[in-house]
Design a protein around this motif. Structure first.
Motif, mmCIF file in Angstrom:
data_model
loop_
_atom_site.group_PDB
_atom_site.id
_atom_site.type_symbol
_atom_site.label_atom_id
_atom_site.label_comp_id
_atom_site.label_asym_id
_atom_site.label_seq_id
_atom_site.Cartn_x
_atom_site.Cartn_y
_atom_site.Cartn_z
ATOM 1 N N PRO A 670 41.036 -14.888 2.910
ATOM 2 C CA PRO A 670 40.139 -14.525 4.022
ATOM 3 C C PRO A 670 39.103 -13.468 3.691
ATOM 4 C CG PRO A 670 42.276 -13.493 4.321
ATOM 5 C CD PRO A 670 42.406 -14.370 3.126
ATOM 6 N N THR A 671 39.210 -12.754 2.558
ATOM 7 C CA THR A 671 38.330 -11.620 2.274
ATOM 8 C C THR A 671 37.121 -12.066 1.455
ATOM 9 O OG1 THR A 671 40.292 -10.211 2.212
ATOM 10 C CG2 THR A 671 38.244 -9.286 1.337
ATOM 11 N N ALA A 672 35.936 -11.551 1.815
ATOM 12 C CA ALA A 672 34.716 -11.913 1.096
ATOM 13 C C ALA A 672 34.714 -11.303 -0.298
ATOM 14 C CB ALA A 672 33.494 -11.438 1.879
ATOM 15 N N CYS A 673 34.055 -11.999 -1.225
ATOM 16 C CA CYS A 673 33.933 -11.486 -2.579
ATOM 17 C C CYS A 673 32.983 -10.293 -2.606
ATOM 18 C CB CYS A 673 33.399 -12.571 -3.517
ATOM 19 S SG CYS A 673 34.570 -13.902 -3.846
ATOM 20 N N PRO A 674 33.131 -9.396 -3.569
ATOM 21 C CA PRO A 674 32.204 -8.261 -3.684
ATOM 22 C C PRO A 674 30.799 -8.747 -4.020
ATOM 23 C CG PRO A 674 33.661 -8.369 -5.587
ATOM 24 C CD PRO A 674 34.183 -9.359 -4.604
ATOM 25 N N PRO A 675 29.782 -7.943 -3.726
ATOM 26 C CA PRO A 675 28.394 -8.387 -3.931
ATOM 27 C C PRO A 675 28.084 -8.792 -5.358
ATOM 28 C CG PRO A 675 28.473 -6.387 -2.612
ATOM 29 C CD PRO A 675 29.859 -6.616 -3.099
ATOM 30 N N GLU A 676 28.731 -8.145 -6.339
ATOM 31 C CA GLU A 676 28.418 -8.448 -7.738
ATOM 32 C C GLU A 676 29.061 -9.735 -8.232
ATOM 33 O OE1 GLU A 676 32.013 -5.642 -7.720
ATOM 34 O OE2 GLU A 676 30.127 -5.901 -6.634
ATOM 35 N N SER A 677 29.871 -10.388 -7.377
ATOM 36 C CA SER A 677 30.574 -11.591 -7.808
ATOM 37 C C SER A 677 29.598 -12.730 -8.040
ATOM 38 C CB SER A 677 31.611 -11.999 -6.761
ATOM 39 O OG SER A 677 32.200 -13.226 -7.097
ATOM 40 N N THR A 678 29.902 -13.569 -9.018
ATOM 41 C CA THR A 678 29.069 -14.740 -9.315
ATOM 42 C C THR A 678 29.587 -15.988 -8.625
ATOM 43 O OG1 THR A 678 30.364 -15.209 -11.303
ATOM 44 C CG2 THR A 678 28.406 -13.815 -11.560
ATOM 45 N N ILE A 679 30.585 -15.842 -7.754
ATOM 46 C CA ILE A 679 31.123 -16.974 -7.016
ATOM 47 C C ILE A 679 31.067 -16.676 -5.530
ATOM 48 C CG2 ILE A 679 32.616 -17.844 -8.859
ATOM 49 C CD1 ILE A 679 34.878 -16.264 -7.749
ATOM 50 N N SER A 680 31.096 -17.743 -4.724
ATOM 51 C CA SER A 680 30.940 -17.553 -3.284
ATOM 52 C C SER A 680 32.238 -17.747 -2.523
ATOM 53 C CB SER A 680 29.887 -18.532 -2.741
ATOM 54 O OG SER A 680 30.296 -19.872 -2.940
ATOM 55 N N ASN A 681 33.330 -18.109 -3.232
ATOM 56 C CA ASN A 681 34.617 -18.163 -2.544
ATOM 57 C C ASN A 681 34.936 -16.804 -1.933
ATOM 58 O OD1 ASN A 681 34.850 -20.068 -4.985
ATOM 59 N ND2 ASN A 681 36.579 -20.698 -3.720
#
Length: 808
Positions: A670-681
């Motif tokens: 349920p938690t959004a990935c951090p801004p620096e992540s290269t994925i959108s899951n």
């Protein structure tokens, strides 16, 4: 199927017809009798077992390596057919079933890679057959045919055994032709529940005083464990379907009722076995100084993949069942040639050349959605996801040249050169539709990799200095260079172009012609060198004791991934102390080891979704230090008519490193990935989580006793049980659905061997309690009540059968 059965039946009939006649016409030679007596002595005197863990034959009890030696007799009595079947016989070893490719991945001492089934990833536990490295994880599901024994080396084996043996190595040794042993052989037929049947035979063929051949064949099959659920009674009535479709904003003119004929109701079931293998081996020894072993092996798998099952089935549905809309399909074929030449080129020096070639091809079709959500209309609620490998082809070859000392020396040494190459290609399609395959497109992908090239070159050396009669110091090092290239790889994704009908892509269609666009180009090159090393000291505590301490390193190559990005190699440093003791004149042995492992850049891989909505396999390295600490113990007893084993693994610490958010399409997070992540899951912070497939405690107990009957025959009951404490099934540690609770799984058998040791009958029951043991987990489906539906693959249910075996 009929053709393979006919061929095996003819071969087995010929063996039965000719074997006793030939045996009756000649007496066993003194050498034959001596060999049999020697083998009997080795079964009873456990300290006489020899291993090749140091690439030279040494007694197990005098080998300062944490190695488990499994004899051919044990493989037979435990019905070991694949690598996964030896798990309970080795401390710290786990085998996990993986779905769409129908493969087995391995974990040792808590270190492993569940996604090593792809063309990108490599395993942390290396497998070798007759010294030849096997790069494909699919080989772990292959039949173990006519084996002489198995050695499992625990801990990094990077110096002598090479890269990808980060956590350990498994070395299989096949039975070799016997030049001086005459004509003899063995065979076995069996039958059991789930329409299980099997036949295997092996025969030794002496040709001359310097040349012999051995031929072995096997076929094993059983029906699938997973029944098909009937969609009738689960799918809403047509009026309700229409209401559901319109409530979701559907076009009234486009409505169509669900076609229940699209759900599979007959044919091969999931979790079925249909495997055949054959090997022709030759041995040539023209002189005392030269020996050449050469073999060709064929393997075919026409079974079906293992199915993901709902951990909590819908009311009214059996546990071993699923609502299936993709029929299972599996077609794997492997051709392998292995060669080993040994020359004694001087006084105390031997040159060995080991070479291997393998060509593997595979196709499969798999119901990835597992029927978790029942569709409420042709385009709502349910999901149709087909994971289809249209083709996968792998060609690999390897060469190893070893120069080593022989005999007794103040300094034992070995120098080696190694080169291996693999070229593979694959096309993998994933149509995902809303509701049913009649519905609208959720997303579709086609992954086409025309050429993935993997090559490695290495030079290595190891030396043992005999400081005194009881003290030895060993040092070794290996330099490896790895190169991986993805040439022309393209990931195609559905473009949602209204000009194209929303239909699942067919195997013969080119993605660009049916509404797909290029989402990623995967061209990339990885090239890196890495040294690994070993330092070890060992000391004899009298004639029956050995202690050792070592520091060693392991290494697994980095590589390329979808989108052309690179990931880093992972390294492992292992600190270990061990002891080996023999008691009761070699009839009782106790071997143990304590270890502490520090892992850097531990590789994670999982199916993920990228910011543009495309899907792919993503790799990442865990920051900080991943740490594992544990203790292993093996106690074995064999004397007169009793044999027993006690195998223990204790892993109190197995923590992932820090600084890592992880994602996977296999899990709802349920938690959004951090801004620096290269994925959108959505992502999850897994820092400090427990490693999966690493129970705190694993304990196996085996006992058998021979009751000698009045006629001289033997009745042998055998009990085998394994206890495992609770373990996580992924690095998410995502609650009860992601965990296998503690369990006990037991097997029993009863064997009668006739007085002349010419034949036996064996009745067995495996998984006596019919327990349900998860080997993997996934939880990506969010149900209407807000809970996550978890699915898992499971070890087989209770099976039983009867075997008839013979020797001649």
């Amino acid at each position: 199927m009929k053709l393979r059965y006919s061929a095996l039946y003819v071969a087995l009939t010929a063996v039965l017809a000719t074997g006793p006649a030939l045996a009756a016409g000649q007496d066993a030679s003194p050498q034959d009798q001596a060999n049999k007596q020697d083998q009997a002595r080795k079964v009873k005197q456990l300290d006489a077992i020899e291993v090749s863990a140091t690439k030279r034959e040494t007694p197990l009890q005098k080998t300062p390596v944490a190695v488990s030696a499994i004899t051919a007799d044990t493989l037979d009595k435990e019905r070991v057919m694949t690598v996964q079947d030896i798990v309970k016989l080795v401390p710290g070893l786990q085998g996990t079933s993986q779905g769409d490719h129908g493969v087995v991945t391995l974990t040792l001492r808590g270190i492993g890679n569940d996604s090593a089934k792809t063309e990108y990833a490599d395993p942390e536990v290396a497998t070798f057959v007759d010294g030849v490295y096997t790069p494909r994880a699919e080989a772990a599901a292959g039949l173990l045919l006519d084996m002489d024994g198995v050695e499992v080396l625990r801990g990094p084996q990077g110096t002598l055994w090479g890269r990808n043996s980060t956590a350990g190595a498994i070395s299989f040794t096949t039975a070799k032709p016997d030049i001086g042993g005459g004509f003899y052989g063995n065979g076995m037929v069996e039958a059991g529940n789930f329409n299980q049947s099997g036949v295997r035979a092996a025969v030794n063929l002496p040709v001359s005083s310097t040349f012999a051949m051995r031929v072995a064949a096997v076929h094993e099959q059983h029906d699938g464990y997973v029944d098909y659920q009937n969609p009738v009674g689960q799918i809403p009535a047509v009026d309700q379907q229409r209401a559901n479709y319109l409530a979701a904003g559907g076009d009234p003119a486009a409505f169509q009722p669900i076609n229940t004929n699209l759900f599979v109701q007959k044919g091969k079931k999931y979790d079925a076995q249909d495997q055949s293998a054959a090997r022709v081996s030759a041995r040539w020894q023209p002189s005392d100084s030269f020996l050449w072993d050469l073999s060709y092996e064929y393997f075919a798998d026409r079974g079906t993949p293992s199915m993901n099952l709902m951990q909590h089935p819908r009311p009214g549905q059996d546990f071993w069942s699923a609502l299936i809309d993709v029929a299972p399909y599996l077609d794997r074929t492997s051709h392998t040639v292995r060669s080993r030449m040994d020359w004694n080129i001087g006084d105390g020096v031997q040159l060995t050349y080991v070479a291997g070639f393998n060509r593997y091809s595979g196709k499969s079709d798999y119901d990835q959605d597992a029927g978790v959500n029942v569709p409420t209309s042709f385009a709502t609620n349910g999901v149709y996801q087909e994971d289809r490998t249209n083709f996968s082809n792998y060609k690999s070859y390897s060469h190893e040249l070893d120069l080593k000392s022989t005999g007794e020396n103040a300094l034992d040494w070995i120098l080696g050169l190694y080169y291996a190459h693999e070229n593979n290609n694959i096309r993998f399609d994933i149509p995902i539709m809303n509701g049913t395959q009649q519905g609208t497109v959720n997303w579709q992908g086609s992954f086409i990799q025309p050429e993935e090239v993997v090559s490695t070159a290495a030079v290595f050396g190891q030396a043992t200095w005999h400081i005194s009669d009881s003290w030895r110091l060993t040092g070794g090092a290996r330099w490896s260079h790895d190169r991986r290239e993805n040439n022309g790889g393209i990931n195609w994704g559905w473009a949602y172009d209204p000009a194209y009908p929303q239909l699942p892509i067919s195997p013969g269609e080119q993605p660009g012609d049916v509404g797909f666009s290029i989402s990623q180009r995967n061209d990339a090159t990885y090239s890196k060198s890495k040294p690994t090393w070993l330092v070890r000291v060992d000391h004899d505590l009298g004639p029956d004791g050995l202690i050792y301490a070592s520091v060693s390193t392991g290494y697994k190559s980095g590589g390329t991934q979808d989108g052309g990005a690179l990931y880093k190699p992972e390294t492992l440093t292992n600190y270990e102390i061990g002891a080996k003791f023999a008691f009761l004149d070699g009839h009782l042995t106790w071997n143990s080891a304590a270890y502490y492992e520090v892992f850097k850049n531990y590789q994670l891989s999982a199916p993920v979704t990228y910011p543009d909505g495309t899907h792919g396999l993503g790799f990442a390295n865990v920051g900080g230090k991943t740490k594992v600490a544990g203790f292993e113990s093996e106690l074995a007893y064999s004397q007169a008519n009793d044999r027993a084993n006690l195998i223990l693994s204790w892993i109190p610490e197995k923590k992932l490193g820090t600084e890592k958010y992880a994602a996977s399409n296999d899990y709802y997070v349920p938690t959004a990935c951090p801004p620096e992540s290269t994925i959108s899951n959505n992502c999850m912070d897994i820092s400090g989580n427990d490693l999966p497939h690493a129970p705190n405690v694993s304990l196996t107990a085996i006992y058998e006793h021979d009751f000698v009957l009045g006629n001289g025959g033997r009745l042998t009951p055998r009990l085998s049980a394994q206890y495992q404490s609770a373990q996580w099934l992924s690095w998410f540690n995502f609650g009860a659905g992601d965990k296998q609770k503690s369990y006990v799984r037991g097997d029993v058998s009863l064997r009668y061997t006739e007085p002349g040791d010419k034949w036996y009958v064996n009745a067995y029951v495996q998984n006596v309690s019919d327990g349900k043991v998860k080997s993997s987990a996934a939880g990506s489906t969010l149900l209407a009540d807000g809970t996550v539906a978890f699915t898992s693959q499971y070890l087989p249910p209770r099976t039983y059968g009867v075997q008839l075996g013979f020797w001649f």
